[in-house]
Design a protein around this motif. Structure first.
Motif, short mmCIF file in Angstrom:
data_model
loop_
_atom_site.label_atom_id
_atom_site.label_comp_id
_atom_site.label_asym_id
_atom_site.label_seq_id
_atom_site.Cartn_x
_atom_site.Cartn_y
_atom_site.Cartn_z
N ALA A 214 -1.14 -93.20 126.86
CA ALA A 214 -0.59 -94.41 127.49
C ALA A 214 -1.69 -95.40 127.89
N GLY A 215 -1.55 -96.64 127.43
CA GLY A 215 -2.43 -97.70 127.90
C GLY A 215 -3.81 -97.71 127.25
N MET A 216 -4.59 -98.75 127.57
CA MET A 216 -5.88 -98.93 126.91
C MET A 216 -6.89 -97.86 127.30
N PHE A 217 -6.75 -97.26 128.49
CA PHE A 217 -7.74 -96.27 128.92
C PHE A 217 -7.49 -94.88 128.34
N ALA A 218 -6.42 -94.74 127.56
CA ALA A 218 -6.12 -93.46 126.92
C ALA A 218 -7.20 -93.06 125.91
N VAL A 219 -7.91 -94.04 125.36
CA VAL A 219 -8.92 -93.73 124.34
C VAL A 219 -10.26 -93.33 124.95
N VAL A 220 -10.37 -93.40 126.27
CA VAL A 220 -11.64 -93.11 126.93
C VAL A 220 -11.87 -91.61 127.01
N ASP A 221 -13.06 -91.16 126.60
CA ASP A 221 -13.40 -89.74 126.65
C ASP A 221 -14.19 -89.42 127.91
N GLY A 222 -13.82 -88.34 128.58
CA GLY A 222 -14.61 -87.84 129.70
C GLY A 222 -14.66 -88.82 130.86
#
Length: 246
Positions: A214-222
């Protein structure tokens, strides 16, 4: 000291101008409403005349791939105008972990802006801040409906816009870092917990569901969006800020 604040009428820029002025500096806001067009360069030479420092908090109008062209063009124009005006220090506001999330167009665009600044002709400082408290409701709105807010369990370390302003002013009135200062809030949350805390404080009975897509921060790792061990921690806690805001 004379400082020109690019984006000086926005959320951060207007407060930077106020804080610099209160400290006895001459702070000049530069924005489309003051006759400055960063994309064409119109009005830049006039706005930078006599300035020792440029503080760049201007933002792209979009967060998509077009933001790359925006930051490439505006940074190039600003560095050239600064060199003509004899500016001795260029300061840019950026984002903690910005170079660790190439999946996001906007983060790649801000990373490009940083690279252009480093390669430019002027001493520089980069202030990387974490997400602002003021944007939490907007982040939730991207992935919510009448009953549910879906958020990933991404670790974040948000901070108040006023604390971002203080960090920018501190760096802008000091010696150039020729490097990066990371600034972050005092507390780390997962984004879904931040959502629950926010809804409770606002008397909103919707449920927060963990959704790692969900949302743009879903692709952030760790934990790349948290301040890290070298970060300067701001004083304002989110729960206290929420109480004061409601």
């Amino acid at each position: 000291m004379k400082l020109t604040v690019i984006g000086g009428t926005g959320l951060i820029g207007s407060q930077v101008v106020q804080k610099l002025t209160a400290a006895g500096h001459e702070a000049v806001p530069a924005a489309p409403s003051t006759g400055v067009d960063l994309l064409t360069g119109e009005g830049l030479d006039r706005a930078l005349e006599g300035a020792e420092v440029v503080v760049n908090v201007a933002n792209s109008p979009t967060f998509d791939e077009a933001s790359l062209d925006f930051f490439r063009t505006t940074m190039t124009n600003l560095l050239a105008a600064g060199a003509r005006a004899g500016v001795r220090h260029q300061v840019v506001l950026s984002i903690v972990g910005v170079d660790q999330v190439p999946q996001l167009d906007y983060y790649r665009a801000k990373t490009l802006q940083e690279e252009l600044l480093r390669q430019g002709p002027t001493a520089y400082s980069i202030v990387r801040a974490t997400q602002f408290f003021e944007f939490v409701n907007a982040i939730m709105s991207w992935t919510s409906d009448d009953s549910t807010v879906r958020l990933p369990a991404t670790p974040v370390q948000p901070m108040a816009a006023a604390d971002v302003v203080a960090a920018v002013v501190d760096v802008a009135t000091g010696a150039p870092l020729n490097g990066i200062r990371n600034v972050a809030g005092p507390d780390v949350f997962t984004l879904d917990d931040l959502g629950r805390i926010t809804l409770a404080a606002q008397g909103d009975d919707r449920n927060v569901v963990v959704d790692d897509k969900a949302g743009m921060f879903a692709v952030v790792d760790g934990d790349v969006l948290t301040g890290g061990p070298d970060a300067h921690l701001a004083p304002t806690h989110y729960r206290e800020w929420l109480k004061a805001a409601h």
